[in-house]
Write an enzyme that holds these catalytic residues in place. Structure first.
Site, mmCIF file in Angstrom:
data_model
loop_
_atom_site.group_PDB
_atom_site.id
_atom_site.type_symbol
_atom_site.label_atom_id
_atom_site.label_comp_id
_atom_site.label_asym_id
_atom_site.label_seq_id
_atom_site.Cartn_x
_atom_site.Cartn_y
_atom_site.Cartn_z
ATOM 1 C CD GLU A 180 -0.375 5.562 -3.966
ATOM 2 O OE1 GLU A 180 -1.145 4.598 -4.095
ATOM 3 O OE2 GLU A 180 0.119 5.885 -2.866
ATOM 4 C CG ASP B 82 -1.994 0.988 1.243
ATOM 5 O OD1 ASP B 82 -2.241 1.603 0.190
ATOM 6 O OD2 ASP B 82 -2.617 1.175 2.303
#
Length: 926
Positions: A511, A508
């Site tokens: 990005e 997770d």
């Protein structure tokens, strides 16, 4: 206070070089038949050198005359002044047209400032043939509004395969950034007998890709706005159709809006919402033409960009770095387009069989006893939980590679108990590790420093420090570093062997997400990398918003170029580490992704909201990811953000049973939304829907094998199966599993029926095997609150298996076959089977592959490959659409008595079979 920013070296020709003579030699090589030229014939100069004098100062294009502007239809206009406040004067200074739209009611997005006809900043110097295709050079004639235009460009056209073409525009003098992943094959010879041809336009520099079978242009680049500056690359092209899909990931309706719709691609930790850049960047689209032919286009560029979809129809790309490297896939069927695309970027992984079960998770378990209690309540209620997940709650101070020994004491034993029951365990792992633990107490940081595997600040000498979930500060592994995989494996091995085991990883915040802008000390001021001359339409206002400084340094280069690759490189390292650690098939679920991620991981669609609107959007999201080559995808069932409701969770659980990746997960501030916490209505709906899913797991697993083997999507839009039916092109509220299963979910509150579209063929209700009489749009289907409508398509045979409380136990049960004949009484199907967890079973020939065919009243199998270590028995067959009563059944030419014919449903059921599926069989009836 950070150190002053270092001077950024721009990969462009210097002003001195502009004054120099550019000389190159043209070799006389016969042009291939695939290449033609527009406007005038090319002159081939043999071995004579051509000299082009480039003036020291190149002017902007002259202002156009009225005739160049007035003849352009509103729908054909391409914006000449993106991301700025245009005026008539500023527009003219760019050499562009300023005109009030002729039909303002058409759209509020019609540009007032647009490119005129014959607008061209570059001109071709020459084009010649090569062993791979065609090459050419372009010289700059005028200046763009953006700094540091490249004076000389090279065009390479490579005829790579029969259906794949590569067109590349780049700086021939200085190497600019190109993604190093996915790795693409380097070809040595041009393909012959291609399904496409390429036309080079000399007068207005550009190229066209033509489908030979129809002589239709599928991509026609225009000179209007073609720009190649250091930090602004723009190319526009006309398309033959408005039906385009992909360009993910952003929230959309699957069929992309073409009202000058801007799609920003720059990976960001952003809950899905309209018109925002989200977690992933995939500059690939598939288009379907009116005749049913499809093609795909990939721009292999990892920099931030805008892609504008226009009503002409046309498309405009605006990237802020790298090169223009296009791949074209000519199909012609939709499945073949994705097959060709994934052949280039990587076939999707074959997931472990257990990963196809139901996954239970939440953010906000108070402790291990809380998680165990919720799991037990669901298991006691008959909810088939295959895998228990834990979010960051289990960590000590939310630090990777730790666990809270007070609240989550007994983790080792908990996981062992799950494994004894045949279940599995997954945990979250963020990329950032704490930078503030006492020296010598936190190996993930100490090892990172020792192995030099952290992303550096702009100086290249110190780790860049941000803040994520860790208490004080966070540093970020550089997964492009040669030591990164070794580092990642070491940390995971220490946790696996010294703390507790795990069966896969959920990566997770990759990005990468950062709770501060850039770093705790800021980013260098005045850097064109931090604040480029053109900013794509991203939220946050700057590139560094909630991520790293663009001047941060990775082994492969600047974060400016590598940002969109961060999650991808983490997924590669994680996939490798799991395979080494467990010696079984890796299972990785990532939030961030880039082109080719499906080879290494699946995804979930992020922090969706518990709303009916987000329930609907999960279907376009799922279909888009499948088009992008990532079939293992699903949304958080019942929503992540906010509180769900019983009615919403009922319907979402039903739909979630048909996500390829099926997980219930919600935020820490919301009420519990596991089935039991929401009551018997949700439990009953869940059990009914998941009984269907678990029964169909052999079929679903075979679809994943087909995706791994050929790249075909698992969850498909209807037009993939019915490309000649234009009515299927916009459908986004129903979908297919492969070619045989049609799912029509309820997406509106309070509805007990749903309207669906059924293309013209035979369809059978999954629940009672009755044939659907009507076809076409707006067919009303009964859908009680506990039921999701599911249909079987005629012409297909679907392998099944009797479900049990765990997948491990289900795999020991007998198989079944659902046989749905087409109009001619024929059907076919395939079953792929292996041990479900070993690595490379197909390559090592450790699998079973069986084909099934129905002709009239005879069902036969052919065994294409055997694996005797696997026990496989066929226990039942259900044949639909049997028009007359059956009085006799034979199995391998011997009479068989355990069957029943249902005249109302026209259904033949044959039970209590004991057929070895690794031997050919024949079943007939009369």
């Amino acid at each position: 206070m950070g150190k002053p920013a270092e001077k950024i070296k721009k990969p462009v020709a210097s002003s001195v070089c502009r004054k120099l003579t550019i000389a190159f030699i043209l070799l006389i090589v016969p042009l291939t038949l695939i290449l033609t030229f527009n406007n005038q014939d090319w002159e081939l100069y043999g071995n004579a050198a051509i000299e082009v004098q480039i003036p020291a100062e190149i002017p902007a294009p002259p202002a156009p005359d009225i005739s160049q502007c007035s003849s352009i239809n509103d729908t054909m206009k391409t914006d000449c002044f993106p991301r700025g406040a245009a005026s008539e004067k500023s527009c003219a200074q760019r050499g562009c047209c300023w005109m009030v739209p002729k039909n303002a009611s058409l759209s509020k997005n019609i540009p007032y400032c647009f490119y005129p006809q014959n607008y061209a900043l570059y001109e071709f110097l020459n084009v010649s043939s090569t062993d791979l295709g065609v090459t050419g050079f372009l010289n700059r004639s005028f200046s763009s509004p953006y700094p540091s235009d490249l004076d000389l460009l090279k065009l390479d056209v490579k005829f790579e395969t029969e259906n794949r073409l590569n067109v590349k525009l780049y700086d021939p003098n200085i190497k600019r950034y190109e993604p190093q992943i996915p790795e693409v094959a380097v070809l040595e010879m041009a393909a012959r007998n291609t399904s496409y041809s390429v036309t080079i336009n000399k007068k207005l520099p550009g190229f066209s890709v033509v489908r030979r079978s129809t002589n239709k242009v599928v991509f026609e680049s225009t000179s209007a706005g073609f720009t190649f500056a250091d930090q602004f690359l723009q190319l526009s092209a006309f398309l033959p159709t408005k039906n385009i899909y992909g360009l993910g990931v952003h929230r959309n309706d699957f069929l992309l809006n073409n009202d000058w719709h801007t799609i920003p691609l720059f990976n960001s930790d952003q809950p899905p919402a309209d018109n925002l850049n989200l977690y992933s960047s995939h500059p690939f689209f598939i288009a379907i033409e009116d005749d049913g032919s499809s093609f795909g286009v990939l721009l292999l560029n990892s920099n931030a960009m805008d892609i504008i979809v226009q009503p002409a129809p046309a498309i405009t790309y605006r990237a802020i770095g790298g090169i223009l490297n296009f791949y074209f896939f000519l199909g012609p069927t939709p499945n073949e387009v994705i097959e060709q695309y994934t052949e280039l970027v990587g076939r999707p992984m074959l997931p472990p069989y257990w990963s196809l079960g139901f996954h239970l998770c939440r953010f906000g378990y108070k402790n291990l006893d809380d998680a165990k209690s919720i799991l037990k309540k669901n298991l006691d209620a008959g909810v088939a939980v295959e895998t228990q997940w834990l979010d960051i709650d289990y960590m000590q101070n939310r630090n990777d590679f730790t666990h809270d020994k007070n609240k989550f004491n007994g983790m080792k034993e908990f996981v062992q108990d799950l494994h004894k029951e045949g279940r599995h365990f997954m945990m979250i792992m963020d990329p950032g590790v704490s930078a503030s633990e006492p020296h010598g107490t936190y190996p993930p940081y100490d090892d990172a420093i020792k192995m030099d595997v952290l992303v550096k600040d702009h100086t290249g000498s110190q780790p860049i420090i941000g803040k994520v979930w860790n208490p004080k500060s966070t540093v970020f592994p550089d997964f492009t570093h040669e030591n990164a995989t070794k580092y990642w494996l070491k940390q995971l091995r220490d946790q696996y062997e010294k703390q507790f085991q795990f069966d896969g990883l959920w990566i997770d915040m990759n990005e990468p997400s950062n709770f501060v802008y850039g770093s705790l000390t800021g980013c260098p001021a005045g850097s064109p990398v931090e604040d480029p001359p053109y900013l794509p339409a991203i939220h946050g206002g700057v590139l560094r918003a909630h991520t790293l400084c663009m001047t941060a340094r990775h082994r492969w280069g600047r974060h400016y170029d590598l940002h969109n690759l961060y999650g991808m490189t983490e997924a590669v390292a994680t996939n490798f580490a799991l395979a080494e650690l467990r010696e079984k098939r890796p299972f990785v679920i990532s939030r961030s992704s880039f082109v080719g991620l499906g080879k290494y991981a699946g995804v979930w669609t992020g922090d969706v909201y518990s709303t009916w609107q987000d329930l609907y959007h999960s279907i376009p999201d799922m279909l888009t990811y499948n088009v992008l080559g990532i079939p293992m995808v699903g949304a958080d069932i019942c929503g992540f953000n906010g509180n769900t409701t019983v009615a919403l969770c009922q319907r979402w659980s039903q739909l979630g049973a048909f996500y390829p990746f099926s997980r219930n997960h919600n935020e820490d501030g919301a009420y519990g939304q596991d089935p039991v916490s929401l009551g018997p209505d949700v439990v009953n709906s869940f059990k009914k829907a998941y009984t269907v899913r678990y029964t169909l797991l052999p079929y679903l697993y075979t679809l994943f094998w087909n995706a791994n083997n050929r790249g075909h999507p698992v969850a498909r839009p209807l037009f993939f199966e019915f490309p000649n039916d234009k009515a299927t092109f916009p459908i986004n509220r129903q979908f297919m599993w492969g070619s045989a299963i049609h799912i029509v979910p309820v997406l509106e509150e309070g509805m007990t029926y749903v309207k669906g579209y059924f293309p013209k063929c035979r369809w059978f209700n999954y629940y009672n095997f009755e044939e659907l009489v009507n076809h076409g749009p707006e067919i009303s289907i009964s859908a009680p609150m506990d039921t999701i409508p599911v249909f079987l398509r005629g012409g297909h045979i679907v392998p099944t298996q009797e479900p049990n409380v765990t997948i491990a136990l289900s795999r020991k049960n007998n198989f079944g076959l659902l046989v749905a004949p087409d109009e001619k009484g024929s059907s076919g199907g395939t079953l792929f089977w292996d041990d479900g967890e070993s690595i490379g079973t197909y390559d090592k020939a450790e699998y079973v592959l069986v084909n099934f065919t129905l002709e009239g009243s005879a069902l036969k199998s052919s065994v294409l490959h055997k694996r005797k270590e696997l026990s496989m028995r066929l226990g039942s067959v259900s044949v639909m659409g049997v028009g007359s009563a059956v009085t006799k059944v034979t199995v391998n030419k011997k009479s068989f008595s355990t069957f029943k014919y249902y005249p109302k449903e026209k259904h033949l059921e044959i039970r209590d079979l004991t057929i070895d599926l690794q031997e050919p069989f024949e079943i007939s009836w009369s």
